[in-house]
Scaffold this motif. Structure first.
Motif, PDB file in Angstrom:
ATOM      1  N   THR A  67      47.447  31.496  35.968  1.00 47.67           N
ATOM      2  CA  THR A  67      48.311  31.245  34.813  1.00 47.67           C
ATOM      3  C   THR A  67      48.475  29.745  34.590  1.00 47.67           C
ATOM      4  OG1 THR A  67      49.543  33.300  35.192  1.00 47.67           O
ATOM      5  CG2 THR A  67      50.589  31.622  33.804  1.00 47.67           C
ATOM      6  N   ASP A 110      36.116  34.503  30.364  1.00 40.97           N
ATOM      7  CA  ASP A 110      37.463  35.012  30.625  1.00 40.97           C
ATOM      8  C   ASP A 110      37.909  34.710  32.046  1.00 40.97           C
ATOM      9  OD1 ASP A 110      36.062  36.798  32.218  1.00 40.97           O
ATOM     10  OD2 ASP A 110      37.180  38.558  31.535  1.00 40.97           O
ATOM     11  N   GLY A 111      37.037  34.029  32.811  1.00 38.42           N
ATOM     12  CA  GLY A 111      37.408  33.722  34.182  1.00 38.42           C
ATOM     13  C   GLY A 111      36.376  32.857  34.875  1.00 38.42           C
ATOM     14  N   ASP A 140      36.175  42.763  32.214  1.00 38.87           N
ATOM     15  CA  ASP A 140      35.809  41.674  33.127  1.00 38.87           C
ATOM     16  C   ASP A 140      34.456  41.114  32.689  1.00 38.87           C
ATOM     17  OD1 ASP A 140      38.117  42.265  34.454  1.00 38.87           O
ATOM     18  OD2 ASP A 140      37.157  43.268  36.142  1.00 38.87           O
ATOM     19  N   THR A 143      46.288  32.775  30.475  1.00 37.12           N
ATOM     20  CA  THR A 143      45.762  33.193  31.772  1.00 37.12           C
ATOM     21  C   THR A 143      44.242  33.280  31.735  1.00 37.12           C
ATOM     22  OG1 THR A 143      45.897  35.554  31.237  1.00 37.12           O
ATOM     23  CG2 THR A 143      47.823  34.548  32.286  1.00 37.12           C
ATOM     24  N   VAL A 153      46.079  30.546  43.056  1.00 33.81           N
ATOM     25  CA  VAL A 153      45.659  31.953  43.025  1.00 33.81           C
ATOM     26  C   VAL A 153      45.341  32.381  44.455  1.00 33.81           C
ATOM     27  CG1 VAL A 153      43.995  33.611  42.133  1.00 33.81           C
ATOM     28  CG2 VAL A 153      44.722  31.684  40.712  1.00 33.81           C
ATOM     29  N   LYS A 182      39.581  40.523  42.213  1.00 31.18           N
ATOM     30  CA  LYS A 182      40.005  39.646  41.123  1.00 31.18           C
ATOM     31  C   LYS A 182      41.510  39.443  41.149  1.00 31.18           C
ATOM     32  CE  LYS A 182      40.317  43.449  37.746  1.00 31.18           C
ATOM     33  NZ  LYS A 182      39.914  43.913  36.396  1.00 31.18           N
ATOM     34  N   ASN A 183      41.918  38.264  40.692  1.00 37.21           N
ATOM     35  CA  ASN A 183      43.319  37.929  40.504  1.00 37.21           C
ATOM     36  C   ASN A 183      43.452  37.139  39.207  1.00 37.21           C
ATOM     37  OD1 ASN A 183      44.607  39.190  42.635  1.00 37.21           O
ATOM     38  ND2 ASN A 183      44.311  37.488  44.049  1.00 37.21           N
ATOM     39  N   THR A 184      44.674  36.792  38.847  1.00 29.02           N
ATOM     40  CA  THR A 184      44.927  36.106  37.581  1.00 29.02           C
ATOM     41  C   THR A 184      45.521  34.725  37.819  1.00 29.02           C
ATOM     42  OG1 THR A 184      45.297  38.205  36.439  1.00 29.02           O
ATOM     43  CG2 THR A 184      46.160  36.218  35.388  1.00 29.02           C
ATOM     44  N   LYS A 222      40.939  34.883  34.566  1.00 36.14           N
ATOM     45  CA  LYS A 222      40.710  35.672  35.774  1.00 36.14           C
ATOM     46  C   LYS A 222      39.962  34.859  36.828  1.00 36.14           C
ATOM     47  CE  LYS A 222      40.516  39.924  33.059  1.00 36.14           C
ATOM     48  NZ  LYS A 222      39.654  41.024  32.554  1.00 36.14           N
ATOM     49  N   LYS A 223      40.309  35.138  38.065  1.00 42.72           N
ATOM     50  CA  LYS A 223      39.604  34.530  39.192  1.00 42.72           C
ATOM     51  C   LYS A 223      38.858  35.643  39.910  1.00 42.72           C
ATOM     52  CE  LYS A 223      38.250  31.466  41.998  1.00 42.72           C
ATOM     53  NZ  LYS A 223      37.247  30.505  41.504  1.00 42.72           N
ATOM     54  N   TYR A 224      37.520  35.555  39.896  1.00 47.65           N
ATOM     55  CA  TYR A 224      36.681  36.572  40.517  1.00 47.65           C
ATOM     56  C   TYR A 224      36.154  36.063  41.857  1.00 47.65           C
ATOM     57  CZ  TYR A 224      36.471  38.425  35.717  1.00 47.65           C
ATOM     58  OH  TYR A 224      36.776  38.905  34.471  1.00 47.65           O
TER      59      TYR A 224
END
Length: 423
Positions: free
Chosen positions: A128, A214-215, A111, A40, A95, A124-126, A42-44
């Motif tokens: 995958t 991480d995103g 984050d 996964t 997402v 934020k969402n995740t 992260k989507k910011y």
């Protein structure tokens, strides 16, 4: 002696046969491919502190990366590991952000790839990525490319630059393969090899990749719409509440816009100064009396949000977080007043908290790169006649004086005549 030689030869032949039997067995040892799992990131979504999270969906693609041969170390320059082209086609789920979901005004623990400026917040969402059904046959670094698809939601700016995803497959020391790590980063270089030719990023303590993330961060650009009222004229009532309607289009179904009616004492927010409810007075029609001013506007299925506000002279509302590209139209019921576009003598406090801006922008248009300040001026004048006493008085007074003068002169004339007769 001959028997001894024969015995030695026989033993050598037996050993040779044993070795011959063992060699094929050892050569036949192969890895059992290991199936990928999932990872996964992260989507910011970063936005102005006034804005609400929009209803929108982000999409991504995953493709095979380019193989890179290993490079041996040279002197003090470390070598790099071999990079293998990715296998199969991983899938990545969309997402989706929902209107009104939780936001953060400071960067939360963990984050690491989100950046906030003054008066900003983020949601934020995740995302995958699934490697189900993809089998890796050998140890190595398998490379993939993750790319975000451009989003058409008004106000959204996407990061469509390619991101690198490396899948590290390792031998656990017993001849069994394992997926040890998934590493998302921004560069395209091969991982640096450690002193044992292993990656510093995964297999040993050392300098990790400096471009790990991480995103992926996107931006949601918004501005504010101030709508107000000015009343003028000698027959105009400044107590009167007028109905002002605002229609905002080019939104998405479910988008929520916050409306400020009063100063919330929070720096960097757009504030209004209107009443929560319109009052009841002799000047206000029953249709506009005791009406609540809304504090949110929600877009319908066609992406349009509509609200009517009830404003007196000098009052305005601040509609927050309109996305760039949204279209606004402000209308009103002027009743028997003359309305003109703009309220130049009413000023709203700037979001920065320093200075003011007159409500003199057009009452319709598109949200571009600045806040909009608009409204209407309602005017009612009358020609006020002067009182009859004031206007006619001098004439009447003059006539009265003339009559008195005539009477006095007549009396004097009669007296003179009487005196002449007596003489």
């Amino acid at each position: 002696m001959k028997k001894s030689k024969k015995l030695v030869v026989a033993m050598l032949m037996v050993m040779a046969m044993i070795v011959t039997m063992l060699v094929p067995t050892m050569a036949a040892t192969t890895y059992t491919a290991v199936e990928g799992t999932s990872t996964t990131f992260k989507k910011y979504l970063v936005m102005d502190v006034n804005a609400s999270v929009p209803s929108t969906t982000f999409k991504f693609t995953v493709s095979k990366g380019t193989a890179i041969p290993a490079v041996a170390a040279s002197g003090t320059t470390p070598g790099t590991m071999e990079v293998l082209e990715g296998i199969g086609t991983p899938t990545i789920a969309d997402v989706t952000f929902a209107a009104g979901q939780e936001t953060f005004t400071s960067v939360q623990t963990g984050d690491s790839s989100v950046t906030l400026n003054t008066n900003q917040k983020y949601a934020k969402n995740t995302a995958t990525i699934s490697f189900a059904g993809i089998e890796f046959p050998e140890p190595g670094v398998y490379r993939y490319i993750v790319t975000e698809t451009a989003n058409t939601t008004a106000g959204i700016t996407c990061d469509t630059t390619e991101k690198t995803l490396d899948v590290y497959v390792t031998d656990d020391g017993t001849g069994t393969l394992a997926v040890s790590s998934y590493v998302l980063h921004t560069g395209a270089d091969a991982p640096v090899a450690g002193t044992d030719n292993g990656s510093n990023d995964v297999n040993q303590t050392g300098a990790a990749l400096t471009d790990k993330i991480d995103g992926i961060q996107n931006a949601y650009g918004t501005h504010n719409l101030f709508v107000g009222k000015e009343v003028s004229g000698n027959q105009a009532s400044r107590d009167k509440y007028f109905a002002v309607t605002v229609v905002i289009s080019n939104l998405h179904d479910g988008d929520i816009l916050n409306v400020s009616l009063a100063n919330d004492q929070v720096a960097g927010t757009a504030d209004g100064n209107a009443d929560a409810n319109s009052g009841t007075n002799a000047a206000t029609t029953s249709a506009n009396a005791s009406k609540a001013n809304v504090t949110t506007m929600t877009a319908n299925a066609s992406g349009t949000a509509t609200a009517t506000f009830y404003l007196q002279h000098g009052q305005y509302v601040a509609i927050q977080g309109l996305p760039t590209g949204a279209h606004y139209v402000v209308t009103e019921e002027a009743e028997d007043y003359k309305k003109t576009e703009g309220a130049p003598n009413v000023t709203a406090t700037l979001v920065s908290g320093s200075g003011t801006h007159a409500l003199d922008d057009p009452t319709s248009g598109d949200i571009a790169d600045a806040d909009v300040y608009t409204g209407y001026t309602n005017t009612r004048n009358g020609i006020i006649p002067t009182g009859i006493i004031t206007k006619v008085g001098p004439v009447v007074g003059g006539a009265a004086i003339l009559v008195v003068a005539i009477i006095i002169l007549s009396a004097k004339s009669n007296k003179d005549e009487d005196e002449e007769e007596e003489a």
